[in-house]
Scaffold this motif. Sequence first.
Motif, PDB file in Angstrom:
ATOM      1  N   LEU A 118       0.825  -1.203   0.000  1.00  0.00           N
ATOM      2  CA  LEU A 118       0.000   0.000   0.000  1.00  0.00           C
ATOM      3  C   LEU A 118       0.863   1.258   0.000  1.00  0.00           C
ATOM      4  CD1 LEU A 118      -2.580   1.660   0.313  1.00  0.00           C
ATOM      5  CD2 LEU A 118      -2.508   1.172   2.782  1.00  0.00           C
ATOM      6  N   ALA A 121       2.379   1.865  -3.297  1.00  0.00           N
ATOM      7  CA  ALA A 121       1.421   2.457  -4.232  1.00  0.00           C
ATOM      8  C   ALA A 121       1.328   3.965  -3.998  1.00  0.00           C
ATOM      9  CB  ALA A 121       0.052   1.803  -4.062  1.00  0.00           C
ATOM     10  N   ARG A 124       4.345   5.613  -5.548  1.00  0.00           N
ATOM     11  CA  ARG A 124       4.203   5.800  -6.999  1.00  0.00           C
ATOM     12  C   ARG A 124       3.241   6.950  -7.306  1.00  0.00           C
ATOM     13  NH1 ARG A 124       7.968   5.439  -9.351  1.00  0.00           N
ATOM     14  NH2 ARG A 124       8.706   5.836  -7.249  1.00  0.00           N
ATOM     15  N   TYR A 125       2.202   7.098  -6.490  1.00  0.00           N
ATOM     16  CA  TYR A 125       1.248   8.190  -6.686  1.00  0.00           C
ATOM     17  C   TYR A 125       1.941   9.550  -6.531  1.00  0.00           C
ATOM     18  CZ  TYR A 125      -2.348  11.580  -5.405  1.00  0.00           C
ATOM     19  OH  TYR A 125      -3.113  12.719  -5.324  1.00  0.00           O
ATOM     20  N   ILE A 216      -5.085   0.605  -2.398  1.00  0.00           N
ATOM     21  CA  ILE A 216      -4.181   0.427  -3.540  1.00  0.00           C
ATOM     22  C   ILE A 216      -4.935   0.677  -4.839  1.00  0.00           C
ATOM     23  CG2 ILE A 216      -2.890  -1.287  -4.870  1.00  0.00           C
ATOM     24  CD1 ILE A 216      -2.042  -2.541  -2.190  1.00  0.00           C
ATOM     25  N   SER A 219      -5.440   4.341  -5.230  1.00  0.00           N
ATOM     26  CA  SER A 219      -4.169   4.984  -5.615  1.00  0.00           C
ATOM     27  C   SER A 219      -3.906   4.837  -7.100  1.00  0.00           C
ATOM     28  CB  SER A 219      -3.007   4.367  -4.819  1.00  0.00           C
ATOM     29  OG  SER A 219      -3.139   4.612  -3.441  1.00  0.00           O
ATOM     30  N   TYR A 220      -4.141   3.646  -7.639  1.00  0.00           N
ATOM     31  CA  TYR A 220      -3.862   3.431  -9.058  1.00  0.00           C
ATOM     32  C   TYR A 220      -4.899   4.073  -9.969  1.00  0.00           C
ATOM     33  CZ  TYR A 220       0.415   0.847  -8.846  1.00  0.00           C
ATOM     34  OH  TYR A 220       1.742   0.526  -8.684  1.00  0.00           O
ATOM     35  N   CYS A 243       5.532   1.843 -12.727  1.00  0.00           N
ATOM     36  CA  CYS A 243       4.575   1.124 -11.879  1.00  0.00           C
ATOM     37  C   CYS A 243       4.520  -0.370 -12.197  1.00  0.00           C
ATOM     38  CB  CYS A 243       3.170   1.709 -12.051  1.00  0.00           C
ATOM     39  SG  CYS A 243       3.022   3.439 -11.600  1.00  0.00           S
ATOM     40  N   HIS A 246       5.771  -2.872  -9.480  1.00  0.00           N
ATOM     41  CA  HIS A 246       4.905  -2.873  -8.301  1.00  0.00           C
ATOM     42  C   HIS A 246       3.597  -3.597  -8.570  1.00  0.00           C
ATOM     43  CE1 HIS A 246       2.163  -0.759  -5.295  1.00  0.00           C
ATOM     44  NE2 HIS A 246       3.005  -1.467  -4.567  1.00  0.00           N
ATOM     45  N   VAL A 247       3.003  -3.369  -9.741  1.00  0.00           N
ATOM     46  CA  VAL A 247       1.756  -4.053 -10.098  1.00  0.00           C
ATOM     47  C   VAL A 247       1.975  -5.570 -10.170  1.00  0.00           C
ATOM     48  CG1 VAL A 247       0.034  -4.364 -11.915  1.00  0.00           C
ATOM     49  CG2 VAL A 247       0.798  -2.059 -11.301  1.00  0.00           C
ATOM     50  N   ILE A 250       2.114  -6.883  -6.667  1.00  0.00           N
ATOM     51  CA  ILE A 250       0.775  -6.874  -6.071  1.00  0.00           C
ATOM     52  C   ILE A 250      -0.020  -8.098  -6.511  1.00  0.00           C
ATOM     53  CG2 ILE A 250      -1.458  -5.687  -6.120  1.00  0.00           C
ATOM     54  CD1 ILE A 250       0.063  -3.059  -6.185  1.00  0.00           C
TER      55      ILE A 250
END
Length: 314
Positions: A118, A121, A124-125, A216, A219-220, A243, A246-247, A250
């Motif tokens: 989380l 994420a 990255r945001y 999450i 955020s995306y 990203c 990270h994706v 996840i």
Amino acid sequence: MTALNHTGVSHTVFYLLGIPGLEDQHLWISIPFFISYVTALLGNSLLIFIILTRRSLHEPMFLFLCMLAGADLVLSTCTVPQALAIFWFRAGEISLDRCITQLFFIHSTFISESGLLLVMAFDRYVAICYPLRYTTILTHTLIGKIGVTIVLRSYCAIFPIIFLLKRLTFCRSNVLPHTGCEHIGLAKYACNDIRVNIWYGLFVIVSTLLLDILLIFVSYMLILRAVFHMPSQDARHKALNTCGSHVSVIILFYGPGFFTTLTQRFGRHIPAHIHILMANVCVLAPPMLNPIIYGIRTKAIREQVAHLLFPKQK
């Protein structure tokens, strides 16, 4: 192993069977377990070493990745050695206190990893939506506080389970058809009413894992909205590429757990050993593959690993 079942007797020693129905295959099953553990140890240790020793990697994203690698080491060490002991030496005997300790660290580490995903994420945001303020928002002090908060959240969420299990009388059986200890898996062998355990376990899942997944997702959604408002296609591609790792992590972390939950709820005709194997995948795959994913997809880490392993000769 014949289980005792005397009224008023609470078992203090349990016996883990490993994977029931596949006892003859335990030696072969141990091979992927061993390979995954060695890979997780080497990969995550290398990742931690590189991030901590290379000043160029002391950025928020890499520091959070370092925390994730540490959690992966704890998660795999809490589970795989016990499974290998069962597969190789049939050493499945475990005391109640040790069993509770194991499940405490497994569950709390799992929640910690969810919290880290989380936070990554959110990282990255901030990096995509507020690039000029990235380092001023995510300072090293804030990163340290976030790390402590994640650990405290996971420990505080799981700590009551110790007392919920300690109050139970385990008089039904002391044979656990699994490679490790798990909260409800252990509680169901008690003679007491375990509805409190079930409801509290559900509360922990909803207030941690499901909440993390929801945040999450939010955020995306915000990240995608910001990316599609970027003027150039190259900028959009670069933002989405940051990203990608990270994706992937996840999906790797939540995917097997989601599938395992579905099979346990609706796959009543699926053999028990399939359920146990799937549960092990949840704790085997992420620690093994996370450093590989980040090592392949992240240029800065890939370059540092290459420089460490293949230094240029002067």
